[in-house]
Design a protein around this motif. Sequence first.
Motif, PDB file in Angstrom:
ATOM      1  N   ALA A   1      37.006  38.856  47.991  1.00  0.00           N
ATOM      2  CA  ALA A   1      37.437  40.254  47.891  1.00  0.00           C
ATOM      3  C   ALA A   1      36.828  40.921  46.670  1.00  0.00           C
ATOM      4  O   ALA A   1      37.214  42.026  46.312  1.00  0.00           O
ATOM      5  CB  ALA A   1      38.954  40.325  47.830  1.00  0.00           C
ATOM      6  N   SER A   2      35.891  40.222  46.020  1.00  0.00           N
ATOM      7  CA  SER A   2      35.360  40.795  44.766  1.00  0.00           C
ATOM      8  C   SER A   2      34.444  41.969  45.070  1.00  0.00           C
ATOM      9  O   SER A   2      33.764  42.013  46.096  1.00  0.00           O
ATOM     10  CB  SER A   2      34.632  39.719  43.969  1.00  0.00           C
ATOM     11  N   ASN A   3      34.466  42.918  44.155  1.00  0.00           N
ATOM     12  CA  ASN A   3      33.723  44.157  44.329  1.00  0.00           C
ATOM     13  C   ASN A   3      32.888  44.368  43.068  1.00  0.00           C
ATOM     14  O   ASN A   3      33.428  44.458  41.960  1.00  0.00           O
ATOM     15  CB  ASN A   3      34.750  45.274  44.522  1.00  0.00           C
ATOM     16  N   VAL A   4      31.567  44.434  43.247  1.00  0.00           N
ATOM     17  CA  VAL A   4      30.671  44.523  42.087  1.00  0.00           C
ATOM     18  C   VAL A   4      30.982  45.768  41.243  1.00  0.00           C
ATOM     19  O   VAL A   4      31.056  45.704  40.015  1.00  0.00           O
ATOM     20  CB  VAL A   4      29.187  44.538  42.546  1.00  0.00           C
ATOM     21  N   GLY A   5      31.211  46.894  41.916  1.00  0.00           N
ATOM     22  CA  GLY A   5      31.498  48.145  41.211  1.00  0.00           C
ATOM     23  C   GLY A   5      32.731  48.018  40.333  1.00  0.00           C
ATOM     24  O   GLY A   5      32.725  48.391  39.155  1.00  0.00           O
ATOM     25  N   GLN A   6      33.801  47.438  40.934  1.00  0.00           N
ATOM     26  CA  GLN A   6      35.066  47.272  40.203  1.00  0.00           C
ATOM     27  C   GLN A   6      34.864  46.358  38.993  1.00  0.00           C
ATOM     28  O   GLN A   6      35.350  46.643  37.900  1.00  0.00           O
ATOM     29  CB  GLN A   6      36.091  46.652  41.158  1.00  0.00           C
ATOM     30  N   LYS A   7      34.083  45.271  39.191  1.00  0.00           N
ATOM     31  CA  LYS A   7      33.848  44.318  38.102  1.00  0.00           C
ATOM     32  C   LYS A   7      33.046  44.953  36.974  1.00  0.00           C
ATOM     33  O   LYS A   7      33.314  44.712  35.802  1.00  0.00           O
ATOM     34  CB  LYS A   7      33.129  43.068  38.634  1.00  0.00           C
ATOM     35  N   THR A   8      32.047  45.788  37.348  1.00  0.00           N
ATOM     36  CA  THR A   8      31.207  46.433  36.327  1.00  0.00           C
ATOM     37  C   THR A   8      32.062  47.355  35.460  1.00  0.00           C
ATOM     38  O   THR A   8      31.987  47.308  34.220  1.00  0.00           O
ATOM     39  CB  THR A   8      30.084  47.252  37.011  1.00  0.00           C
ATOM     40  N   ILE A   9      32.900  48.177  36.113  1.00  0.00           N
ATOM     41  CA  ILE A   9      33.754  49.109  35.361  1.00  0.00           C
ATOM     42  C   ILE A   9      34.687  48.322  34.431  1.00  0.00           C
ATOM     43  O   ILE A   9      34.846  48.651  33.255  1.00  0.00           O
ATOM     44  CB  ILE A   9      34.563  50.015  36.326  1.00  0.00           C
TER      45      ILE A   9
END
Lengths: 185, 142
Positions: free
Chosen positions: A87-95
């Motif tokens: 469920a990981s989201n690159v955008g969410q992790k970057t922010i």
Amino acid sequence: MKNFLKLIFIGIITCVFVSGCVSTPKGFLKLPENYLEKRQIEMRIYDTKDEGTIISSVAGVLQDLAFTLDDSETKLGLVVASKKADASNVGQKTIAFFADVLSAVGGTASNNMGNCDDVQIVKASVIIKPTLKDGNRTVVRVTFQRIVWNVNKQISKVETLNDPEIYQKFFNGLSKAIFLEANEI
Amino acid sequence: MKSLKNNYLICLISIFAICGCATTGNKAFKTSESQVELRSIQTRAFDMTDKKLMMQTVISTLQDLDFVVRKADLILGSVTGSKFLGNAVVAMTVTIRPRGEKQLLVRVNAQIGIRSVEDAETYQDFFNALGKALFLAAHKVD
């Protein structure tokens, strides 16, 4: 001293009142206005009265989508399955990463990375039954829900999946599976 | 001052006594309504005999209400499903059994998180929804 005791007394009374006021939410079993639209999204009718083939095709498409079967009651046409997925989201992790860096620079501790979505379990429940009108066709209705855990292993999100695209994808797969089963592939 | 000390002692002893008596096992069997009252708000009789059709209609109703059906058993006549309400899980079991030769009894019980639902209005909402689904089924709408 007397005032202090009075304060404690008031505190206790307030606690009792507050805990006495906990009530269960209401209205959660009221039919939503759009329930007939929802049926259209979650339901497809197939031009066969062979329920057995449809049930095994449903199991087949769930396997194609990497679900594992949890339960079934074929007399009622119910198949329940679940799947663990990323469920990981690159955008969410970057922010989250930049927010952590900024707070570190500012001298405060934060753990936004830990709150990022990590894994999810998607549950599917499929009902297969003959059409009510003539019984010559078969209705398939599917519903999905998911539970998402964050990196800290806490549940971060629980929801019913209402995206029509997901349902469309499932039924496209089912149409293919019915064809494959019919041709014994 | 001495009496104040005594008061404190009594307070402490009562707190310990209350804490000592706390067994949490029996909490799981506590209900606020009487058994008969609970049954009356959770049960309705319907003038139909087709158990399978009733079960399929109950499943449709649960799906209309956003539930995902987890388990069902035709012989037992039970359907279990769950849905999310904010961050809480609403779990529901519906049982269907014959009453006499002309009726079916439908009993529902619901739980939100760790609390059982014992409120008549909520169950009435479910039976209203079931009534609509039965109406659609009677008019052959899938």
